[in-house]
Design an enzyme around this catalytic site. Structure first.
Site, PDB file in Angstrom:
ATOM      1  N   ASP A 123      21.234   5.832 114.483  1.00 44.41           N
ATOM      2  CA  ASP A 123      21.207   5.139 113.012  1.00 44.41           C
ATOM      3  C   ASP A 123      20.215   6.411 112.128  1.00 44.41           C
ATOM      4  O   ASP A 123      19.266   6.559 113.001  1.00 44.41           O
ATOM      5  CB  ASP A 123      20.298   3.847 112.988  1.00 44.41           C
ATOM      6  CG  ASP A 123      20.439   3.268 111.746  1.00 44.41           C
ATOM      7  OD1 ASP A 123      21.681   3.569 110.498  1.00 44.41           O
ATOM      8  OD2 ASP A 123      19.755   2.731 111.365  1.00 44.41           O
ATOM      9  N   CYS A 148      25.608   3.178 111.771  1.00 39.99           N
ATOM     10  CA  CYS A 148      24.681   3.174 110.726  1.00 39.99           C
ATOM     11  C   CYS A 148      26.340   3.283 109.869  1.00 39.99           C
ATOM     12  O   CYS A 148      26.640   4.136 110.073  1.00 39.99           O
ATOM     13  CB  CYS A 148      23.757   4.551 110.635  1.00 39.99           C
ATOM     14  SG  CYS A 148      23.714   4.828 109.089  1.00 39.99           S
ATOM     15  N   CYS A 193      25.011  -2.758 106.520  1.00 43.88           N
ATOM     16  CA  CYS A 193      24.437  -1.651 106.344  1.00 43.88           C
ATOM     17  C   CYS A 193      23.437  -2.555 107.968  1.00 43.88           C
ATOM     18  O   CYS A 193      23.451  -3.827 107.831  1.00 43.88           O
ATOM     19  CB  CYS A 193      23.067  -1.991 105.503  1.00 43.88           C
ATOM     20  SG  CYS A 193      22.006  -0.897 106.413  1.00 43.88           S
TER      21      CYS A 193
HETATM   22  N1  DGL Z   1      21.415   1.586 108.880  1.00 38.72           N
HETATM   23  C1  DGL Z   1      22.174   2.814 107.490  1.00 38.72           C
HETATM   24  C2  DGL Z   1      23.414   1.811 107.697  1.00 38.72           C
HETATM   25  O1  DGL Z   1      24.032   0.755 108.408  1.00 38.72           O
HETATM   26  C3  DGL Z   1      21.658   1.793 106.212  1.00 38.72           C
HETATM   27  C4  DGL Z   1      20.635   2.696 106.149  1.00 38.72           C
HETATM   28  C5  DGL Z   1      20.367   3.921 105.227  1.00 38.72           C
HETATM   29  O2  DGL Z   1      21.000   4.589 103.811  1.00 38.72           O
HETATM   30  O3  DGL Z   1      20.034   5.286 105.466  1.00 38.72           O
HETATM   31  O4  DGL Z   1      24.143   1.811 106.707  1.00 38.72           O
END
Ligand code: DGL
Length: 272
Positions: A11, A74, A187
């Site tokens: 991530d 992510c 997210c």
């Molecule tokens: N954890 C990331 C996601 O699931 C988002 C964070 C980011 O934009 O870096 O999109």
């Protein structure tokens, strides 16, 4: 790589902890190797080429460490999966595909998706859900600051009011103005503040793609005969380009267990 190799989880930051936690709950015998690119988070505010370069840096780390399966925890990175899926020697699972599958399986017809602005702009959730369930109505919303606030302030008293205000602004639409049957947390940072979301919007049904993702991971490992012996107690190693102490504290705080190391990894040399 073999059945004793770890499952890789990547991530941009600590968001993937929500997926790693699900791995520990559902597959407690598996080892986890986690990479969080804390030096470059949030990815959602970068352009596609930059995100791809940073993703390939993490893929290189995971290849070196011979993970048997890679969970792209992510959503932002998962939206670009077609560009790099074949670059690993192991199966690569997308959290967006998992979220879309889980949303398509729901009985409700009206689905909301909250995500980073990048994920929203690619339209990858509506596309992925409509591929499986064309009849669903999908409404997507980009949240500019929530991932960053969670990454920075999770567990900090001084950050609570900011996180609450952001949750209020980002999810109100799907809870009040345009109520949906279910809202996908698109997210991986967002499930880490699920308590705050539930508190503000107790009637909004939430979907965290992590459960579907880990169930799919389990199926893959079973089919390939790569499951670890169930008597093994899974351990977790964390690697970050960010602050090691903060990562160690936040990992414990979200409830991750059996963490045997939290180490620093140099960030990618910036080419942008
Ligand atoms: N954890 C990331 C996601 O699931 C988002 C964070 C980011 O934009 O870096 O999109």
């Amino acid at each position: 790589m073999n059945r004793t190799s770890p499952i890789g989880v990547i991530d941009s930051g600590i968001g993937g902890f929500s997926v790693a936690k699900k791995v520990q709950e559902l597959l407690p015998w598996e080892d986890i190797l986690y990479f969080g690119d804390g030096a470059n988070t949030p990815y959602g505010n970068h352009d596609a080429n930059t995100i791809l370069a940073m993703t390939r840096y993490m893929l290189g780390f995971m290849r070196q460490n011979e993970v048997k399966l890679l969970l792209v925890a992510c959503n932002t990175i998962s939206c670009l999966m077609d560009s790099y899926r074949d670059e690993m020697d192991c199966p690569v699972l997308s959290v967006v595909e998992a979220g879309a599958q889980a949303a398509a399986n729901l009985t409700g017809e009206k689905i909301g998706v909250v995500s980073t602005c990048f994920t929203h702009q690619t339209g990858c959730y509506p596309k992925a859900i409509h591929t499986i369930a064309p009849q669903k109505q999908v409404f997507s919303k980009g949240c500019a600051n929530l991932a960053h606030l969670v990454e920075t302030y999770l567990g900090r008293e001084d950050g609570k009011p900011m996180i609450q205000a952001e949750v209020q602004a980002d999810l109100e639409e799907f809870a009040v103005q345009n109520p949906v049957d279910c809202c996908v947390l698109g997210c991986t940072h967002f499930p880490l503040v699920r308590e705050e979301i539930d508190h503000l919007f107790p009637h909004l049904m939430l979907l965290d793609p992590a459960e579907e993702m880990v169930a799919t991971a389990h199926k893959y490992l079973q089919e390939r005969g790569e499951e670890r012996d169930h008597t093994h107690i899974g351990q977790m190693k964390i690697m970050t380009t960010g602050d090691v102490e903060e990562y160690a504290a936040k990992a414990k705080q979200v409830g991750l267990i059996n963490i045997i190391s939290v180490d620093a990894w140099p960030p990618m040399q910036k080419k942008w």
